[in-house]
Design an enzyme around this catalytic site. Structure first.
Site, PDB file in Angstrom:
ATOM      1  N   CYS A 131       0.834  -1.201   0.000  1.00 20.68           N
ATOM      2  CA  CYS A 131       0.000   0.000   0.000  1.00 20.68           C
ATOM      3  C   CYS A 131       0.874   1.259   0.000  1.00 20.68           C
ATOM      4  O   CYS A 131       0.629   2.188  -0.779  1.00 20.68           O
ATOM      5  CB  CYS A 131      -0.944  -0.011   1.194  1.00 20.68           C
ATOM      6  SG  CYS A 131      -0.187  -0.463   2.769  1.00 20.68           S
ATOM      7  N   TYR A 132       1.883   1.299   0.851  1.00 22.78           N
ATOM      8  CA  TYR A 132       2.747   2.491   0.881  1.00 22.78           C
ATOM      9  C   TYR A 132       3.474   2.678  -0.459  1.00 22.78           C
ATOM     10  O   TYR A 132       3.531   3.799  -0.972  1.00 22.78           O
ATOM     11  CB  TYR A 132       3.760   2.398   2.032  1.00 22.78           C
ATOM     12  CG  TYR A 132       3.170   2.632   3.398  1.00 22.78           C
ATOM     13  CD1 TYR A 132       2.582   3.846   3.733  1.00 22.78           C
ATOM     14  CD2 TYR A 132       3.209   1.649   4.385  1.00 22.78           C
ATOM     15  CE1 TYR A 132       2.050   4.067   5.004  1.00 22.78           C
ATOM     16  CE2 TYR A 132       2.681   1.861   5.654  1.00 22.78           C
ATOM     17  CZ  TYR A 132       2.106   3.072   5.965  1.00 22.78           C
ATOM     18  OH  TYR A 132       1.587   3.292   7.206  1.00 22.78           O
TER      19      TYR A 132
END
Lengths: 344, 344, 344, 344
Positions: A148-149
């Site tokens: 996600c990051y």
């Protein structure tokens, strides 16, 4: 219809896959696995998913592979590589874990503390940041779905590095995530009482998404990149923001950065660039597969601030996984994941 | 007992002053003002403050100044300077607004859009970051209470700049605040439905706390400092964190920074430095006058990450205001503001 | 100073006792116990309590009882009775568990699934709803601190039953609690992601606070009382509300109920009755030892709605425990627990 | 495609209609109105709805009615009746306001403080609790969409009253709603800081949804019904629960109630009944058009507790409005509103 199996369906990314696939016109959810919860109906583990006639949870070893056309693998990091290596070779897979994201086995060993257990397979895996690897994803048997990051950070940074509009050095990524990214395991640190009415950083200086970000930035910049990356925990369920501080190349302005991003993403269905003066918020993309990017000039010379937002469970995990499946199976890329954001 | 008047008691900082002063052994709350709410009992405006025999709210012009020994001024920015300039000259004042924080009238005019209306008074005002200006505060008639973001940012940065352990250039302050900092006025943007389950940046590139931070950093560094400063809104009531990215001087390590801060604050009752490996969270200081600071080495050479947390309404506003009052009136500095944090 | 030991200091009620006792002028925190966390400094378990020179956590069997004057017992239900039975007979104790709240051993066995292990001791225990049992508490060696739901429900109901203004039959108590009441153990159901943005009932029809409530109502009414009691979980840390539906005796009005309560609590420092038209909210008592009660006439004849609020961790647990200690030790009853509520 | 106009598109129910209609295969959003925001693009008012090519907001008087096939009216209560009375007579309408919900003009005048301004129209309006009025809705030109509290309360109660399994007297409805029900207007009471970390009742004894509930219960019971109804505000965006206390007819058990409801709703796509021992939570229906109902036997004889949950913005407003449109236009009833719930 494509008969889909979801390995690790008792976690949040598994449930999120189910939620979206239930409305996917070309998919039938044919199998769901979970180790400790095996034998239970899905509605007992996730009551919001009752009433859909979903298959009961089974153990992976109970699966009949020949009834399946496609696998989503949402197992914990570290346990996935052997499972995928053992799958029938005709099955296509999107892996949502971190196991195949780092292409360098040495780097994997450094960050995960053990040798990779499927090094050969690693070589044929495509990195599934769809907007930057459609051809690779289309031909791949196994796609490593980005973290996600990394998704939230790379979508704004890659075009700017490729165009040499920002310097590879001194990039600061101050990132913030909702709590669902921490998973559904019972941990004291993630209790409501520990998280709500507070804010904290975590993994400062050593979060495992850092090498993944740097690997892709290095490819874009053509040389090694070291970023400052600090993740924080926001008392909300979903949502992720990266506030990125960059140094622009000589003569480049924040408007140039915005124009570059707007041009790069003009035809992308899931990535948008906000007009000058508008900064995106996580609530503008909640429960959707969208990424929104804003660019602001800083007061310091040659400095700009970039704000990028996604829903960590959708574009940051299950939504992008389905996007990759759509590409791998030759379907329309937005099929099943074109919901508008949910607000409030 | 010191007879205290609170101007602007219908806002959150006003109520927070009342909460703490009710337990201050040397203070009597003698007057409370509010413009639109004048005539009402305090308990109608803040039901949690019922039952304490507080004076009713009155308009400022109805106040009898000779019954008062000390004034807290919690009026909106811009309206304060004329009020304070008009006070009887014997009254000591802590001003919680921004009106007297910038010492340069030209800079004030640039950031606030109008000429300062009490320039002469500005010259005798002391900047009330107590830990760095005790002598000035002790002798001052009017103290400008620092902003929340400056308090949270300056406490970690000032000692490091004074010791030349970090470079003045390239400092990035990524700051996050609870919603109470936005005040109690009815604004759509601050509705529960607009704020909860989301996260956003605001004032990117032009927040008014920026010149205040730079003014004090300049004094510490002995030369102009331009910071990158981005405030964000966290869906919580109270709490503030500054995640600060700094470049260390040649040969300096993160451990050196931590040692410098620990030595500087060893005798300070309200500032603590966490041990190596421990990063403070806002919930560790909630509802207290504490500031906690953690230092982590970054992977990039000469880079360090500093995390600083306060409660924006206490050390970032009303608690520090009482701390300054204690110093101005010769009382024990922690009197009335020594509560332990509230958790959960 | 009274040397206090807190058994079970690693839970939220233990930490809350510490928070308030740190400011109690007559108390020294002399010992803290915890089983799994024994050996650690308190600041490692509760970082917000660092910097106070608290004793490290030890196991109960390591305690030296002769260094202690008073014990707060915040151990889990069921484990407490044997610990307290084994204490030196000179030590006074407030027990925050449920072990000694039910005076009938048969009822205890029914609701807790095992015979009570300290039946003899049970006979000399005083039920610590302070406002209704000051004499008993003053003379007791062991006080059973009431549950949070019983405290919130009994304070409004007892005077009305004693005055025969409401009927004992058909009382409905619809109760709502913040999440801290669920404790600090890692349970999936209490994760932030499971609790926030939602609302649910629990223990419907069989919550263990029900017999405690009925026991005290029976004493007040002089005959058996069966209530409908449904607890709910609110996505907030602290706070408890009981919305109580009662049927009034012939000729009695809601104004009569309010007048009765107002008269009964006129001299009580911690219980308030709101004026007609004002309904209390949990945020009006947050972090304080207060109980606020409002009464509203319903449209159905002879029906009234009573709203009662407390902070479940303070008046519902640790605050009332200290209130009882103050009574037992002959101190001013409000000492150390007279903080104003925290808002926002 | 049906060309739809949404009057009052700048509120939450308007935005929620847009969100769902964007995925409705038979609908084209042809017009959006708002008074104060007229002239703006929808994406400026609701940034999460950018990128969909929506029409700009206009004033109602600027609408060209002949380009429209269907109207959703999401205007404030009281202003709606005249607008709808003035529409071209060929346009079908679902009205989400309260203006046409009460069929008795006298009752309307009592609760809303003025004479109804479209009494003739009132006679032909169908009450749109779809599951109980499909025939009426199918033939109606104007449908009054039920309130959120009535929807959540009536779905469990109507079948039980119709079957005479519960008594019409003494019904207690303790209801709880998320904050989105309060709308998007800037009000101090709905600020994040005022709502979060707290819980309160409101409109105690006089909420306007009460006569709507009683009107429908009266029709089902065949005689007047007076309920105790208390709404509460939960610090969450979406979700609604009614905890309902009923007295069962002689010989009836909680299992009978559950069986009656299960049989009644067996073929309903949007209403479910949980098995014995399972109590529904608001998070099980978040962002979906579902209603879930659970029944629990109380300890008091002949008493049962019913728990009913919906998403107040979907089944409680915009979702049910689309459900009614589907029925009115002869479409499949679940079209466009069959999304699975969103969790977490």
């Amino acid at each position: 219809k494509i008969r889909v199996g979801i390995l690790g369906a008792s976690g949040y990314t598994g449930a999120e896959l189910v939620r979206m696939l239930l409305r996917h016109p070309n998919v039938e959810i044919a199998a769901l696995t979970a180790e400790r919860q095996a034998g239970k109906p899905m509605a007992e583990v996730f009551p919001h998913l009752g009433g859909y006639g979903l298959p009961d949870l089974v153990k992976i070893e109970e699966l009949k592979w020949d009834g399946l056309d496609f696998i989503f693998c949402a197992l914990p990091h570290g346990t996935t590589q052997e499972v995928i290596a053992g799958l029938p070779s005709g099955l296509k897979v999107v892996d949502l874990s971190a196991d195949f994201r780092l292409s360098d086995p040495a780097e994997y060993a450094t960050w995960y503390g053990h040798e990779h257990r499927a090094v050969d397979l690693q070589k044929e895996v495509a990195y599934g940041l769809t907007e930057f690897n459609r051809q690779g994803v289309r031909k791949a048997r196994v796609v490593a779905n980005p973290g996600c990051y990394p998704t939230c950070s790379l979508l704004p940074l890659l075009p700017l590095l490729m165009e040499n509009q920002i310097e590879p050095g001194g990039i600061v990524i101050d990132a913030k995530s909702g709590v669902s990214g921490a998973g559904r395991d019972a941990k004291q640190a993630n209790l409501f009482t520990e998280v709500s009415e507070g804010f904290n950083a975590y993994g400062v200086g050593h979060h495992r998404h850092m090498p993944e970000i740097e690997q892709e930035l290095r490819l874009a910049a053509g040389r090694p990149v070291t970023v400052s990356f600090t993740p924080h925990l926001v008392p909300m369920n979903r949502g992720m923001m990266a506030t990125i501080y960059v140094r622009m190349a000589d003569g480049v302005t924040a408007d140039d950065l915005r124009a570059t991003l707007a041009a790069r993403y003009a035809d992308e269905p899931f990535v948008g660039v906000t007009p000058a003066g508008v900064v995106p918020a996580t609530r503008h993309v909640r429960a959707s597969n969208h990424n929104l990017i804003g660019v602001v000039a800083d007061r310091a010379p040659r400095s700009a601030i970039i704000v990028s937002v996604i829903d960590n469970l959708v574009k940051g995990a299950s939504g992008q996984a389905i996007q990759n499946m759509n590409v791998m199976m030759g379907l329309g890329e937005t099929t099943g994941i074109d919901q508008a954001p949910l607000f409030p």
